[in-house]
Write an enzyme that holds these catalytic residues in place. Structure first.
Site, PDB file in Angstrom:
ATOM      1  CG  ASN A  88      29.779  -7.241 -11.537  1.00  0.00           C
ATOM      2  OD1 ASN A  88      29.883  -6.093 -11.956  1.00  0.00           O
ATOM      3  ND2 ASN A  88      30.803  -7.932 -11.111  1.00  0.00           N
ATOM      4  NE  ARG A  89      29.703  -1.230 -11.193  1.00  0.00           N
ATOM      5  CZ  ARG A  89      30.476  -1.797 -10.248  1.00  0.00           C
ATOM      6  NH1 ARG A  89      31.056  -2.968 -10.457  1.00  0.00           N
ATOM      7  NH2 ARG A  89      30.652  -1.193  -9.092  1.00  0.00           N
ATOM      8  CG  HIS A 114      25.395  -6.048  -6.608  1.00  0.00           C
ATOM      9  ND1 HIS A 114      26.108  -6.955  -7.377  1.00  0.00           N
ATOM     10  CD2 HIS A 114      26.315  -5.470  -5.783  1.00  0.00           C
ATOM     11  CE1 HIS A 114      27.388  -6.928  -7.017  1.00  0.00           C
ATOM     12  NE2 HIS A 114      27.549  -6.037  -6.068  1.00  0.00           N
ATOM     13  CG  HIS A 190      28.777  -8.472  -2.157  1.00  0.00           C
ATOM     14  ND1 HIS A 190      29.886  -7.934  -1.548  1.00  0.00           N
ATOM     15  CD2 HIS A 190      28.600  -7.777  -3.304  1.00  0.00           C
ATOM     16  CE1 HIS A 190      30.344  -6.942  -2.299  1.00  0.00           C
ATOM     17  NE2 HIS A 190      29.583  -6.835  -3.374  1.00  0.00           N
ATOM     18  CB  SER A 191      30.887 -12.724   2.889  1.00  0.00           C
ATOM     19  OG  SER A 191      29.680 -13.151   3.479  1.00  0.00           O
ATOM     20  CE1 TYR A 192      30.879  -5.979   1.102  1.00  0.00           C
ATOM     21  CE2 TYR A 192      32.923  -4.721   1.171  1.00  0.00           C
ATOM     22  CZ  TYR A 192      31.651  -4.909   0.671  1.00  0.00           C
ATOM     23  OH  TYR A 192      31.141  -4.024  -0.244  1.00  0.00           O
ATOM     24  CG  ASP A 259      34.906  -3.239  -8.155  1.00  0.00           C
ATOM     25  OD1 ASP A 259      34.449  -4.401  -8.210  1.00  0.00           O
ATOM     26  OD2 ASP A 259      34.197  -2.233  -7.953  1.00  0.00           O
ATOM     27  CD  GLN A 297      33.769  -7.656  -9.991  1.00  0.00           C
ATOM     28  OE1 GLN A 297      33.514  -8.325 -10.995  1.00  0.00           O
ATOM     29  NE2 GLN A 297      34.031  -6.365 -10.057  1.00  0.00           N
ATOM     30  CD  GLU A 324      31.448  -9.287  -5.185  1.00  0.00           C
ATOM     31  OE1 GLU A 324      30.467  -9.012  -5.896  1.00  0.00           O
ATOM     32  OE2 GLU A 324      32.345  -8.465  -4.946  1.00  0.00           O
TER      33      GLU A 324
END
Ligand SMILES: *[C@@H]1O[C@H](CO)[C@@H](O)[C@H](O)[C@H]1NC(C)=O
Ligand SMILES: *[C@@H]1O[C@H](CO)[C@@H](O)[C@H](O)[C@H]1NC(C)=O
Ligand SMILES: *[C@@H]1O[C@H](CO)[C@@H](O)[C@H](O)[C@H]1NC(C)=O
Length: 360
Positions: A88-89, A114, A190-192, A259, A297, A324
């Site tokens: 993340n940020r 990331h 981080h799977s979609y 997000d 997330q 996530e």
């Protein structure tokens, strides 16, 4: 060896490299239990595919991705990756630890996303163990991150184990040992996910439940303000299951979707807690996620735009959703957030358990 057999070996070798897309020590590895299978590449320790049956026994791959490692190397979505050293940020691409200011690689405006430009998702991991079949097939990958990498302090030895246990359970165990200096660590998978199949369109008709009563508020650059607010009666409230396309319409103007980091309910500390349940009505697939991280997330794939994926299928916005689990974003700059600092000799451990099932 005769010339012919040398040539023959060479052809086999060349074909072998070509067949599993391996180059520069990069490959794709499978673990398989009955009709449940997962493929992983050591480029970014990424999940490449998760194949499992729907309510009628029909198999589909339920994560977004690409056909070749070359395409993963070009990816800007973090498809299937382990992201780190800090997921993340991090606001302003900097933090202070024990009086020392650390400046990081700013790879999203003035902020770090990331782990920086060449985070854990963009490097070659080493396959240290791989058991393809059997009672509990698994693969372990490891990565040694060095002092100063993307600006972070100290050497870190990270590993991830993907294991298939009992029918339709996938466990993900992420570890990271700080070898010499204190450093922040927060890894995320981080799977979609698109439980209808990676090529089935968008996930807005999925029903989502999140065991999380609060979110960490963010500014317009998605950096936490430090405030933690309740979700009750807001479009962020998934305490009861909701079909995503309802509440997503009520998000603030200009927002393309979710997000945001949720604070997972339940006891603090290292205990496994229920995080989310996703139900895709058409396929009947259900995914339950539990984990031991303080946050999750929720990302609804808002920025996916004409991404050519597996089998040439083109992914668009909301083609998948990411759950996530992780530490809170920008925790290094917010003393009121759970600490992500790992002291020398100590090991960070983050476990996720995905349980898949179906209903008619
Ligand atoms: C890499 O990305 C660029 C820009 O999106 C695209 O034009 C190119 O075809 C991609 N290359 C591969 C190997 O996917
Ligand atoms: C980065 O920070 C500088 C100085 O505060 C500012 O002028 C600039 O607009 C920022 N860039 C972005 C992309 O936010
Ligand atoms: C901070 O510095 C002190 C003194 O050098 C040291 O004993 C301590 O372990 C450090 N703490 C961290 C988190 O690095």
């Amino acid at each position: 060896m005769s010339k012919i057999s040398i040539l023959f070996c060479f052809i086999i070798l060349a074909f072998g490299i070509f067949a599993n897309g391996s180059e520069n020590g990069l490959g794709i590895y499978e673990i398989k239990k009955g009709d449940f299978s997962v493929k992983v590449t050591n480029y970014g320790a990424r999940i490449v595919s998760v194949v499992l049956p729907d309510k009628n026994g029909k198999l589909a791959d339920v994560v977004l991705g690409y056909d070749t490692i070359k395409e993963y190397m070009n990816d800007t979505c973090y498809f299937g990756a382990i992201v780190g050293r800090v997921a993340n940020r991090i606001g302003g691409a900097k933090f202070t630890l024990n009086g020392t200011l650390y400046k990081l690689d700013a790879n999203e405006g003035n902020n770090t996303l990331h782990g920086g430009k060449k985070g854990f998702s963009e490097v070659a991991w080493k396959v240290t163990k791989h058991v393809k079949y059997g009672r509990s097939p698994y693969i372990t990958l490891s990565y040694h991150s060095v002092d100063g990498e993307e600006g972070f302090p100290g050497d870190v030895l990270a590993s991830v184990t993907y294991a298939l246990i009992e029918p339709y359970k996938l466990s993900v165990t992420m570890k990271a040992k700080a070898l010499d200096k204190a450093t922040p660590v927060s890894l995320a998978q981080h799977s979609y996910w698109n439980l209808g199949g990676h090529n089935s369109g968008n996930t807005l008709s999925d029903e989502l439940q999140l065991f999380a009563s609060h979110i960490t508020l963010v500014d317009d650059k998605l950096i936490p303000t430090g405030k933690i607010v309740p979700v009750k009666s807001t479009p962020y409230d998934f305490l009861e299951p909701h079909v995503i396309k309802g509440p997503i319409k009520r998000l603030p103007k200009g927002s393309k979707g979710y997000d945001i980091n949720y604070v997972v309910d339940g006891p603090k500390g290292q205990k496994m807690k229920p995080v989310a349940i996703v139900y895709n009505k058409k396929s009947g697939r259900i995914m339950k996620l539990s984990a031991n991280a303080p946050g999750v997330q929720l990302y609804t794939g808002n920025y996916i735009n004409d991404v050519k994926g597996k089998g040439g299928y083109v992914y668009q916005s909301h083609a998948a959703l990411c759950l996530e689990t992780q530490g809170f974003p920008d925790s290094v700059n917010h003393p009121n957030f759970p600490s992500e600092i790992v002291n020398p000799g100590k090991t960070y451990e983050h476990c996720m358990l995905f349980t898949f099932s179906t209903k008619k």
